[in-house]
Design a protein around this motif. Structure first.
Motif, mmCIF file in Angstrom:
data_model
loop_
_atom_site.group_PDB
_atom_site.id
_atom_site.type_symbol
_atom_site.label_atom_id
_atom_site.label_comp_id
_atom_site.label_asym_id
_atom_site.label_seq_id
_atom_site.Cartn_x
_atom_site.Cartn_y
_atom_site.Cartn_z
ATOM 1 N N LYS A 1 4.243 18.644 7.943
ATOM 2 C CA LYS A 1 4.335 19.721 7.029
ATOM 3 C C LYS A 1 3.963 18.569 5.767
ATOM 4 N N GLY A 2 2.487 17.742 5.172
ATOM 5 C CA GLY A 2 2.495 17.198 4.117
ATOM 6 C C GLY A 2 3.663 16.131 3.752
ATOM 7 N N LEU A 3 4.388 16.200 4.659
ATOM 8 C CA LEU A 3 5.102 15.038 4.118
ATOM 9 C C LEU A 3 4.607 13.792 3.430
ATOM 10 N N ALA A 4 3.961 13.264 4.420
ATOM 11 C CA ALA A 4 3.105 11.270 4.123
ATOM 12 C C ALA A 4 2.770 11.745 2.525
ATOM 13 N N GLN A 5 1.915 12.672 3.248
ATOM 14 C CA GLN A 5 0.938 12.609 1.845
ATOM 15 C C GLN A 5 1.489 12.962 0.542
ATOM 16 N N LYS A 6 2.743 13.533 0.179
ATOM 17 C CA LYS A 6 3.420 13.921 -1.086
ATOM 18 C C LYS A 6 3.867 12.183 -1.032
ATOM 19 N N LEU A 7 4.557 11.481 -0.119
ATOM 20 C CA LEU A 7 5.150 10.290 -0.297
ATOM 21 C C LEU A 7 3.878 9.597 -0.916
ATOM 22 N N MET A 8 3.106 9.532 -0.012
ATOM 23 C CA MET A 8 1.866 8.612 -1.582
ATOM 24 C C MET A 8 1.559 9.349 -2.825
ATOM 25 N N GLU A 9 1.167 10.496 -2.996
ATOM 26 C CA GLU A 9 1.012 11.322 -4.423
ATOM 27 C C GLU A 9 1.774 10.434 -4.441
ATOM 28 N N MET A 10 3.519 10.714 -4.467
ATOM 29 C CA MET A 10 4.190 10.269 -5.775
ATOM 30 C C MET A 10 4.485 8.876 -5.845
ATOM 31 N N SER A 11 3.741 7.896 -5.071
ATOM 32 C CA SER A 11 3.922 6.348 -5.539
ATOM 33 C C SER A 11 1.977 5.760 -5.746
ATOM 34 N N GLU A 12 1.094 7.198 -5.759
ATOM 35 C CA GLU A 12 0.261 6.714 -6.753
ATOM 36 C C GLU A 12 1.111 7.285 -7.904
ATOM 37 N N GLN A 13 1.651 7.890 -8.320
ATOM 38 C CA GLN A 13 1.939 8.423 -9.549
ATOM 39 C C GLN A 13 3.280 7.298 -9.745
ATOM 40 N N LEU A 14 4.051 6.242 -9.614
ATOM 41 C CA LEU A 14 4.768 5.592 -9.746
ATOM 42 C C LEU A 14 4.008 4.689 -9.997
ATOM 43 N N ALA A 15 2.839 4.193 -9.768
ATOM 44 C CA ALA A 15 1.714 2.898 -9.488
ATOM 45 C C ALA A 15 1.482 2.867 -10.773
ATOM 46 N N GLN A 16 1.247 3.894 -11.401
ATOM 47 C CA GLN A 16 -0.302 4.656 -12.442
ATOM 48 C C GLN A 16 1.466 4.670 -13.550
ATOM 49 N N GLU A 17 2.652 4.498 -13.723
ATOM 50 C CA GLU A 17 3.297 4.402 -14.621
ATOM 51 C C GLU A 17 3.467 2.796 -14.705
ATOM 52 N N GLN A 18 3.473 2.606 -13.979
ATOM 53 C CA GLN A 18 3.877 0.932 -13.474
ATOM 54 C C GLN A 18 3.092 -0.098 -14.355
ATOM 55 N N GLY A 19 1.675 0.341 -14.593
ATOM 56 C CA GLY A 19 0.589 -0.018 -14.738
ATOM 57 C C GLY A 19 0.221 -0.878 -13.955
ATOM 58 N N PHE A 20 -0.067 -0.506 -12.914
ATOM 59 C CA PHE A 20 -1.041 -0.775 -11.635
ATOM 60 C C PHE A 20 -2.369 -0.175 -11.832
ATOM 61 N N THR A 21 -3.551 -1.160 -11.660
ATOM 62 C CA THR A 21 -4.598 -0.229 -11.849
ATOM 63 C C THR A 21 -5.650 -0.264 -10.366
ATOM 64 N N LEU A 22 -5.022 -0.801 -9.076
ATOM 65 C CA LEU A 22 -5.635 -0.455 -7.601
ATOM 66 C C LEU A 22 -4.432 -0.675 -6.716
ATOM 67 N N LEU A 23 -5.159 1.012 -5.997
ATOM 68 C CA LEU A 23 -3.739 0.697 -4.626
ATOM 69 C C LEU A 23 -4.493 0.786 -3.589
ATOM 70 N N LYS A 24 -3.930 0.192 -2.451
ATOM 71 C CA LYS A 24 -4.916 -0.887 -1.181
ATOM 72 C C LYS A 24 -3.448 0.126 0.110
ATOM 73 N N VAL A 25 -4.265 0.668 0.937
ATOM 74 C CA VAL A 25 -3.289 0.518 2.205
ATOM 75 C C VAL A 25 -3.970 0.045 3.056
ATOM 76 N N ASP A 26 -3.436 -0.360 4.104
ATOM 77 C CA ASP A 26 -3.690 -1.036 5.375
ATOM 78 C C ASP A 26 -3.951 0.685 6.411
ATOM 79 N N ALA A 27 -4.750 0.757 5.864
ATOM 80 C CA ALA A 27 -4.810 2.612 6.673
ATOM 81 C C ALA A 27 -4.934 1.486 8.393
ATOM 82 N N THR A 28 -3.943 2.487 9.297
ATOM 83 C CA THR A 28 -4.163 1.859 10.873
ATOM 84 C C THR A 28 -3.932 3.427 11.205
#
Ligand code: ACO
Length: 219
Positions: free
Chosen positions: A136-163
């Motif tokens: 239902k798109g929950l995983a995508q939503k969780l990843m989008e929210m994480s990206e926004q949080l990272a942005q707000e916290q001043g991170f410049t790089l996101l990384k996923v070990d996509a298994t």
């Protein structure tokens, strides 16, 4: 569904949830780190340390109050991966080492800190959605929210070990790029046997990153 940052009061609840909803992560299935309802002490320690970074989300079904999914995000610093690899030499947990060793070794190899000239990386580490809420798109939503949080916290790089093939699909959609790609069936022991017999459609492990240094400017 409502989304909340995970606070300390929920740590145990999240660990309990993961016992029943993370066992089918592809690499876990391959090395049989733990079965549904069981736990792995070292993985729980990793989960707990990740939650303590304060960047993790839980999705809650508003009607029932049930946990529908979660994403545990942590901060990775220069040298962390090398330290973990060193620690593994003295800790005797073959399954955990086989699983995390693959990730740590390849992460050390891609040298993201050097390539992107950063001191910290926002890692999306553990992603899980309850079977009843999948697709239902929950995983995508969780990843989008994480990206926004990272942005707000001043991170410049996101990384996923996509298994998981499914995680790779989401990452691609969200604009991540692949830094390294390892085909599970190519990894064999000295007798030519598969080390990671991962069920289809999960045929590859990919280290995927997103550079958010030029993301939306704060107003
Ligand atoms: N079969 C086919 N496609 C699927 C399936 C499935 N069973 N599940 C998800 N997908 C596809 C979706 O169609 C979607 O692609 P699309 O947008 O092109 O249609 C994409 O994968 C993402 O779908 P979501 O609905 O956002 O994902 P969902 O909420 O179902 O959660 C997840 C996906 C987290 C992988 C879930 O299946 C799960 O918890 N699996 C077990 C744990 C796991 O493998 N976690 C990821 C490991 S990698 C990591 O943790 C960083």
């Amino acid at each position: 569904i409502r989304y909340e940052l995970i606070e300390e009061s929920r740590y145990n609840e999240i660990l309990d949830y993961l016992k029943n909803h993370f066992h089918d992560e592809p690499l876990n299935m391959a090395v049989r780190l733990f079965e549904k309802g069981e736990t792995c002490e070292r993985l729980e320690e990793y989960d707990l340390n990740t939650m303590k970074d304060g960047l993790s989300y839980v999705a809650i079904d508003s009607e029932s109050g049930r946990i529908a999914g979660t994403i545990l995000n942590g901060i990775s610093h220069r040298g962390d991966v090398e330290e973990e690899l060193e620690k593994m030499k003295s800790i005797d947990d073959i399954k955990f080492n086989r699983l995390m060793g693959l990730l740590f070794t390849n992460n050390a190899d891609v040298e993201l800190f050097k390539k992107y000239n950063v001191d910290k990386i926002f890692e999306l580490r553990i992603l899980s959605v309850d079977n009843d809420f999948r697709g239902k798109g929950l995983a995508q939503k969780l990843m989008e929210m994480s990206e926004q949080l990272a942005q707000e916290q001043g991170f410049t790089l996101l990384k996923v070990d996509a298994t998981s093939f499914f995680t790779q699909k989401i990452c691609t959609k969200l604009g991540y790029k692949t830094m390294k790609s390892i085909v599970y069936k190519d990894i064999k022991n000295e007798n030519g046997e598969l080390i990671y017999d991962v069920p289809s459609p999960h045929d590859t492990y990919k280290i995927m990153v997103k550079d958010i240094s030029r993301g939306p400017k704060k107003v």
